[in-house]
Write a protein that holds these residues in place. Structure first.
Motif, PDB file in Angstrom:
ATOM      1  N   ASN A 116      10.110  -4.817  17.421  1.00  0.00           N
ATOM      2  CA  ASN A 116      11.054  -5.653  18.172  1.00  0.00           C
ATOM      3  C   ASN A 116      11.937  -6.527  17.281  1.00  0.00           C
ATOM      4  OD1 ASN A 116       9.156  -7.491  17.300  1.00  0.00           O
ATOM      5  ND2 ASN A 116       8.446  -8.068  19.347  1.00  0.00           N
ATOM      6  N   GLN A 117      11.739  -6.453  15.973  1.00  0.00           N
ATOM      7  CA  GLN A 117      12.587  -7.193  15.037  1.00  0.00           C
ATOM      8  C   GLN A 117      13.475  -6.237  14.237  1.00  0.00           C
ATOM      9  OE1 GLN A 117       9.804  -9.509  12.723  1.00  0.00           O
ATOM     10  NE2 GLN A 117       9.532 -11.028  14.349  1.00  0.00           N
ATOM     11  N   SER A 118      13.606  -5.022  14.744  1.00  0.00           N
ATOM     12  CA  SER A 118      14.429  -3.974  14.117  1.00  0.00           C
ATOM     13  C   SER A 118      13.892  -3.529  12.764  1.00  0.00           C
ATOM     14  CB  SER A 118      15.888  -4.438  13.964  1.00  0.00           C
ATOM     15  OG  SER A 118      16.454  -4.700  15.230  1.00  0.00           O
ATOM     16  N   GLU A 119      12.619  -3.853  12.460  1.00  0.00           N
ATOM     17  CA  GLU A 119      11.997  -3.412  11.213  1.00  0.00           C
ATOM     18  C   GLU A 119      11.400  -2.020  11.419  1.00  0.00           C
ATOM     19  OE1 GLU A 119      10.430  -7.769   9.584  1.00  0.00           O
ATOM     20  OE2 GLU A 119       9.159  -6.531  10.878  1.00  0.00           O
ATOM     21  N   VAL A 120      11.554  -1.166  10.434  1.00  0.00           N
ATOM     22  CA  VAL A 120      10.935   0.160  10.471  1.00  0.00           C
ATOM     23  C   VAL A 120       9.530   0.021   9.906  1.00  0.00           C
ATOM     24  CG1 VAL A 120      11.065   2.532   9.666  1.00  0.00           C
ATOM     25  CG2 VAL A 120      13.160   1.303  10.249  1.00  0.00           C
ATOM     26  N   VAL A 121       8.535   0.318  10.717  1.00  0.00           N
ATOM     27  CA  VAL A 121       7.135   0.106  10.338  1.00  0.00           C
ATOM     28  C   VAL A 121       6.340   1.393  10.522  1.00  0.00           C
ATOM     29  CG1 VAL A 121       7.206  -2.347  10.919  1.00  0.00           C
ATOM     30  CG2 VAL A 121       6.552  -0.673  12.677  1.00  0.00           C
ATOM     31  N   ASP A 122       5.154   1.429   9.895  1.00  0.00           N
ATOM     32  CA  ASP A 122       4.282   2.594  10.046  1.00  0.00           C
ATOM     33  C   ASP A 122       3.287   2.353  11.174  1.00  0.00           C
ATOM     34  OD1 ASP A 122       2.415   0.851   9.014  1.00  0.00           O
ATOM     35  OD2 ASP A 122       2.162   1.902   7.110  1.00  0.00           O
ATOM     36  N   THR A 123       2.261   3.185  11.254  1.00  0.00           N
ATOM     37  CA  THR A 123       1.335   3.137  12.391  1.00  0.00           C
ATOM     38  C   THR A 123       0.470   1.890  12.415  1.00  0.00           C
ATOM     39  OG1 THR A 123      -0.219   4.489  11.102  1.00  0.00           O
ATOM     40  CG2 THR A 123       1.251   5.643  12.633  1.00  0.00           C
ATOM     41  N   ILE A 124       0.340   1.178  11.291  1.00  0.00           N
ATOM     42  CA  ILE A 124      -0.468  -0.047  11.277  1.00  0.00           C
ATOM     43  C   ILE A 124       0.408  -1.292  11.154  1.00  0.00           C
ATOM     44  CG2 ILE A 124      -2.471   1.128  10.321  1.00  0.00           C
ATOM     45  CD1 ILE A 124      -1.810  -0.081   7.597  1.00  0.00           C
ATOM     46  N   GLY A 125       1.721  -1.124  11.307  1.00  0.00           N
ATOM     47  CA  GLY A 125       2.628  -2.265  11.315  1.00  0.00           C
ATOM     48  C   GLY A 125       3.164  -2.676   9.962  1.00  0.00           C
ATOM     49  N   SER A 126       2.816  -1.942   8.899  1.00  0.00           N
ATOM     50  CA  SER A 126       3.359  -2.260   7.575  1.00  0.00           C
ATOM     51  C   SER A 126       4.814  -1.828   7.493  1.00  0.00           C
ATOM     52  CB  SER A 126       2.538  -1.565   6.488  1.00  0.00           C
ATOM     53  OG  SER A 126       1.219  -2.061   6.456  1.00  0.00           O
ATOM     54  N   THR A 128       0.849  -1.180   0.000  1.00  0.00           N
ATOM     55  CA  THR A 128       0.000   0.000   0.000  1.00  0.00           C
ATOM     56  C   THR A 128       0.891   1.238   0.000  1.00  0.00           C
ATOM     57  OG1 THR A 128      -0.161  -0.076   2.430  1.00  0.00           O
ATOM     58  CG2 THR A 128      -1.920  -1.148   1.182  1.00  0.00           C
ATOM     59  N   TYR A 129       0.252   2.393  -0.072  1.00  0.00           N
ATOM     60  CA  TYR A 129       0.997   3.643  -0.210  1.00  0.00           C
ATOM     61  C   TYR A 129       0.421   4.656   0.770  1.00  0.00           C
ATOM     62  CZ  TYR A 129       2.029   0.977  -4.354  1.00  0.00           C
ATOM     63  OH  TYR A 129       2.396  -0.047  -5.189  1.00  0.00           O
ATOM     64  N   THR A 130       1.294   5.409   1.394  1.00  0.00           N
ATOM     65  CA  THR A 130       0.858   6.291   2.467  1.00  0.00           C
ATOM     66  C   THR A 130       1.603   7.614   2.440  1.00  0.00           C
ATOM     67  OG1 THR A 130       0.557   6.466   4.873  1.00  0.00           O
ATOM     68  CG2 THR A 130       2.526   5.313   4.107  1.00  0.00           C
ATOM     69  N   ARG A 131       0.953   8.629   3.030  1.00  0.00           N
ATOM     70  CA  ARG A 131       1.597   9.922   3.259  1.00  0.00           C
ATOM     71  C   ARG A 131       1.904  10.094   4.752  1.00  0.00           C
ATOM     72  NH1 ARG A 131       2.929  13.521  -1.024  1.00  0.00           N
ATOM     73  NH2 ARG A 131       2.469  15.222   0.405  1.00  0.00           N
ATOM     74  N   ASN A 132       1.494   9.128   5.545  1.00  0.00           N
ATOM     75  CA  ASN A 132       1.731   9.179   6.988  1.00  0.00           C
ATOM     76  C   ASN A 132       3.118   8.611   7.285  1.00  0.00           C
ATOM     77  OD1 ASN A 132       1.754   9.050   9.740  1.00  0.00           O
ATOM     78  ND2 ASN A 132      -0.165   7.933   9.956  1.00  0.00           N
ATOM     79  N   GLY A 133       4.083   9.488   7.518  1.00  0.00           N
ATOM     80  CA  GLY A 133       5.457   9.058   7.737  1.00  0.00           C
ATOM     81  C   GLY A 133       5.849   8.934   9.194  1.00  0.00           C
ATOM     82  N   ALA A 134       4.894   8.669  10.076  1.00  0.00           N
ATOM     83  CA  ALA A 134       5.209   8.462  11.494  1.00  0.00           C
ATOM     84  C   ALA A 134       5.710   7.033  11.679  1.00  0.00           C
ATOM     85  CB  ALA A 134       3.969   8.732  12.355  1.00  0.00           C
ATOM     86  N   PHE A 135       6.977   6.814  11.347  1.00  0.00           N
ATOM     87  CA  PHE A 135       7.548   5.471  11.387  1.00  0.00           C
ATOM     88  C   PHE A 135       8.244   5.207  12.718  1.00  0.00           C
ATOM     89  CE2 PHE A 135       8.058   6.437   6.650  1.00  0.00           C
ATOM     90  CZ  PHE A 135       6.812   5.888   6.346  1.00  0.00           C
TER      91      PHE A 135
END
Length: 276
Positions: free
Chosen positions: A113-123, A102-109
């Motif tokens: 706990n797995q060192s993955e950078v995710v967005d507000t819904i875990g993507s 998906t594509y987002t403009r919400n950059g609150a990353f």
């Protein structure tokens, strides 16, 4: 006929109120894009009938158009808070099993706990591969990979991650405790042939559709994508004053159509009660 004409006006005004209410409710939603209801008139006449003596038959909803104008950028001083100064979108990939993009403009990353950078819904935020100098080596969607923070220097396992930085072109650089610096990748950005055709899925996320055309992946600062602003977030592009004025106008339209129905009802009752 006036009952149905005014009823269509009531439904149109209700839809307009719903759209405006949604805009107002999301004033504080990061990356939210306001919408606008669009209407068209209903008109019908027989081929042999003169249109000079035929009235319209009401209004219909033509569609709800999303307004992808730039929102205000607010400084947060957090490196992983990203905003786009332009028309692009961040590409993110959902968690298993679907893993849909998906594509987002919400950059609150943030980092899980797995060192993955995710967005507000875990993507998971997607990166494009770069060489040692930070130049993107591929813009193919199939070459995108998950943004994972390295815990140690690949060349020195004893050196821990000290900090990361993201420049205007979206290139992510990691600095380690031994002073070494390496480029991890570049933030994957997407643009679309017809942006209004995107399908909203909530939380300031959109999916590509046949109307929008396929996503065109590239690095920031290319074409209409715009630049990445690290340490900032894009606020909703809702002007609360404008929305309140529109709200009053929609309310007046609703009241006027309701009054028309009441008047038609009164006339009909009067005619029925006539005594010869």
């Amino acid at each position: 006929m006036s009952f149905f004409t005014s009823l269509s006006g009531l439904k149109a005004a209700q839809t307009d109120l719903n759209v405006i209410s949604n805009n107002v409710a999301n004033t504080n939603s990061t990356g939210f894009k306001k919408s606008r209801a669009m209407f068209g008139d209903l008109f019908a006449a027989a081929p042999t009938q003169t249109t000079k003596t035929v009235a319209g038959q009401g209004v219909r909803l033509s569609g709800v158009s999303q307004q992808f104008t730039q929102g205000t950028l607010q400084a947060t001083d957090k490196t992983l808070d990203l905003a786009i100064a332009g028309d692009g979108f961040f590409a993110v990939r959902g968690q298993p099993p679907r893993q849909d993009t998906t594509y987002t403009r919400n950059g609150a990353f943030s980092v899980n706990n797995q060192s993955e950078v995710v967005d507000t819904i875990g993507s998971k935020v997607q990166l494009l591969p770069v060489d040692a100098t930070g130049v993107v080596t591929s813009t193919a969607a199939t070459d995108m990979f998950d943004f994972i923070l390295p815990q140690t220097d690949p060349a020195d396992p004893t050196a821990l991650l000290a900090n990361i930085s993201i420049n205007g072109e979206g290139v992510v650089s990691a600095t380690f405790s031994n002073g070494n610096q390496t480029n991890i990748g570049a933030i994957a950005m997407a643009s679309f042939p017809a942006i209004e055709g995107l399908r909203p899925t909530g939380d300031a996320h959109w999916q590509a559709t046949g109307d929008s055309g396929p996503a065109q992946i590239n690095q920031a600062a290319n074409g209409p994508l715009g630049q990445v602003r690290s340490g900032s977030l894009e606020l909703a592009n809702v002007d609360i004053t404008e929305e309140l004025v529109s709200l009053i106008s929609a309310q007046r339209n609703f009241q006027a159509n309701a009054q028309a129905i009441e008047t038609a009802s009164t006339l009909t009752t009067t005619i029925i009660n006539l005594q010869v």
